[in-house]
Enzyme design. Sequence first.
Site, PDB file in Angstrom:
ATOM      1  N   HIS A 262       0.838  -1.203   0.000  1.00  0.00           N
ATOM      2  CA  HIS A 262       0.000   0.000   0.000  1.00  0.00           C
ATOM      3  C   HIS A 262       0.875   1.257   0.000  1.00  0.00           C
ATOM      4  O   HIS A 262       0.726   2.128  -0.866  1.00  0.00           O
ATOM      5  CB  HIS A 262      -0.915  -0.033   1.228  1.00  0.00           C
ATOM      6  CG  HIS A 262      -1.835   1.145   1.342  1.00  0.00           C
ATOM      7  ND1 HIS A 262      -3.157   1.095   0.978  1.00  0.00           N
ATOM      8  CD2 HIS A 262      -1.615   2.412   1.781  1.00  0.00           C
ATOM      9  CE1 HIS A 262      -3.712   2.285   1.173  1.00  0.00           C
ATOM     10  NE2 HIS A 262      -2.799   3.105   1.674  1.00  0.00           N
ATOM     11  N   GLU A 263       1.790   1.327   0.957  1.00  0.00           N
ATOM     12  CA  GLU A 263       2.605   2.537   1.082  1.00  0.00           C
ATOM     13  C   GLU A 263       3.545   2.688  -0.118  1.00  0.00           C
ATOM     14  O   GLU A 263       3.837   3.807  -0.549  1.00  0.00           O
ATOM     15  CB  GLU A 263       3.385   2.542   2.399  1.00  0.00           C
ATOM     16  CG  GLU A 263       2.510   2.481   3.657  1.00  0.00           C
ATOM     17  CD  GLU A 263       1.381   3.500   3.701  1.00  0.00           C
ATOM     18  OE1 GLU A 263       1.519   4.570   3.072  1.00  0.00           O
ATOM     19  OE2 GLU A 263       0.337   3.216   4.335  1.00  0.00           O
ATOM     20  N   HIS A 266       1.725   4.482  -2.809  1.00  0.00           N
ATOM     21  CA  HIS A 266       1.838   5.930  -2.578  1.00  0.00           C
ATOM     22  C   HIS A 266       3.238   6.409  -2.969  1.00  0.00           C
ATOM     23  O   HIS A 266       3.411   7.471  -3.572  1.00  0.00           O
ATOM     24  CB  HIS A 266       1.636   6.248  -1.088  1.00  0.00           C
ATOM     25  CG  HIS A 266       0.207   6.208  -0.619  1.00  0.00           C
ATOM     26  ND1 HIS A 266      -0.776   6.980  -1.180  1.00  0.00           N
ATOM     27  CD2 HIS A 266      -0.390   5.521   0.392  1.00  0.00           C
ATOM     28  CE1 HIS A 266      -1.922   6.757  -0.537  1.00  0.00           C
ATOM     29  NE2 HIS A 266      -1.722   5.877   0.418  1.00  0.00           N
ATOM     30  N   GLU A 290      -4.610   7.909  -3.046  1.00  0.00           N
ATOM     31  CA  GLU A 290      -5.089   6.639  -2.490  1.00  0.00           C
ATOM     32  C   GLU A 290      -5.356   5.622  -3.603  1.00  0.00           C
ATOM     33  O   GLU A 290      -5.230   4.417  -3.382  1.00  0.00           O
ATOM     34  CB  GLU A 290      -6.345   6.899  -1.647  1.00  0.00           C
ATOM     35  CG  GLU A 290      -6.800   5.716  -0.799  1.00  0.00           C
ATOM     36  CD  GLU A 290      -5.858   5.364   0.345  1.00  0.00           C
ATOM     37  OE1 GLU A 290      -4.860   6.089   0.559  1.00  0.00           O
ATOM     38  OE2 GLU A 290      -6.110   4.344   1.016  1.00  0.00           O
TER      39      GLU A 290
HETATM   40 ZN    ZN Z   1      -3.175   5.190   1.823  1.00  0.00          ZN
END
Ligand code: ZN
Length: 492
Positions: A262-263, A266, A290
């Site tokens: 997830h990170e 980003h 996101e």
């Molecule tokens: Zn996030």
Amino acid sequence: MTADPWSKFETHARQLQALGGLDNLSHWDSETFMPRKAAEARGAQQAALRAVMHEKLTGPRLGELLEQLDLSRLDARQADLVRVVRRDRDRERNVPERLVVELATAQARAVEAWKEARRTDTFELLRPHLEQLVKLRCEEADARGHGGERYDPLLDKNEPGLSCARLTPILGRLRDGLVPLVQALSARPPPDDAFLSMDAWDVDAQYAFSLELLAAMGFDLDAGRLDRSVHPFCCGLSPTDVRLTTRLFRNDGSNGLFSALHEAGHGLYEQGLAADGTPLSTAASMGLHESQSRLWENVIGRSRPFWSHFLPRLAARFPEPMRGVSVDRWLASINRVQPSLIRVDADEVTYNLHILVRFELELALIHGDLSVRDLPGAWNERYERVLGVRPPTDADGVLQDIHWSLGEFGYFPTYAVGNMYAASLTRAAERALPTLWQEVARGELSGLRGWLKTNVHEVGRAKDAEEIVRDVTGTGLTETDLLAYLRAKYEA
Ligand code: ZN
């Protein structure tokens, strides 16, 4: 010789961007390595930096520089930079400094009250602070200006250009599509996922495997880091310095792994921005940011092709918990759909229902249709109605998220926006890259990363998020791609 008006303006804009990078560095340090006793001094340092940034953005100097520009002589990129800086300035300058200070003070107090309220399960400790924050945010919304919808300026800060009137029916249709899907899926027998919570997931090996995944995604570890923190996050200081964090537990085989994916999603966005050092080269919206994390975490990271390549590598690092775990069992375990109480632990199907509850409640708070005193009851009633679960305590309910204590109203919807954009962008990527899933199945992720860099990351703020998405998908914000993706994946 004095510099020409454009150089002076550009220098000023670059300084704003550089100060923002330092502000982020300070934030990253506070959440990772800062000694505990430094909190108060750090607070003063951050407040001082924010004051400098506020003055630089809203003060008369930038006004003069903007006035001196000959707009007819700017090229497209220069015109974009002027537009972005002007918009930032116009947003901020109508908010009186008194209100900025009152908000910062109220937020700091509310966060401390929230920690104690959550720890002791006592909403009453937070209530007066939350009432104050709702009042101040309404004042702020009125100062920024709106056409009768107070929620719009708050939403616009996170999702420029999006309005409540457009968002509400989209989220309504998303809910109508999700509820029957959740009901059908939660009736299925649960997978045997006990191996995921075995006390055998060596955290150093988890960290090493996370780095392996980051490298495969193309995250440049010479232009970024991966550290540990209580709450995972991504913090971009510049495209060549992107800090990621994750959390690792010995008795949890999936939390750290999906946090890292997830990170890193980003992080690729931050690394993919143009390295021109101006405010133009930042993310277009929180929702678009996101979308990048959710695309990598869920669409790619919870897919069969991805694990057909990476599962043997995972099993080699964790022979004990992964003994005898097939691809099918792994996929069933990491894609388990089950209505639950806690948003951050929710699966990708029920997740947006958590967001819908928060959106409806914060809208009612800002409209004055719901009092803070009645918030816990309204929360529980909605969870029961929408998700079919009722929180036994406020700590598992209304007190679980930090956002409202930070005065963040108009932020939660960006999570759902991100999920919708992720599905739409994936559909466009599949069209543009016909061998996408074959590549993923070979562990080759550079094709997708390159496509996202060109079509999303490098655009920066030259366009609004929805325009960026529309240019590649043909449609703007829509729930249809997300619903189609979830139905195809989970009804299979
Ligand atoms: Zn996030």
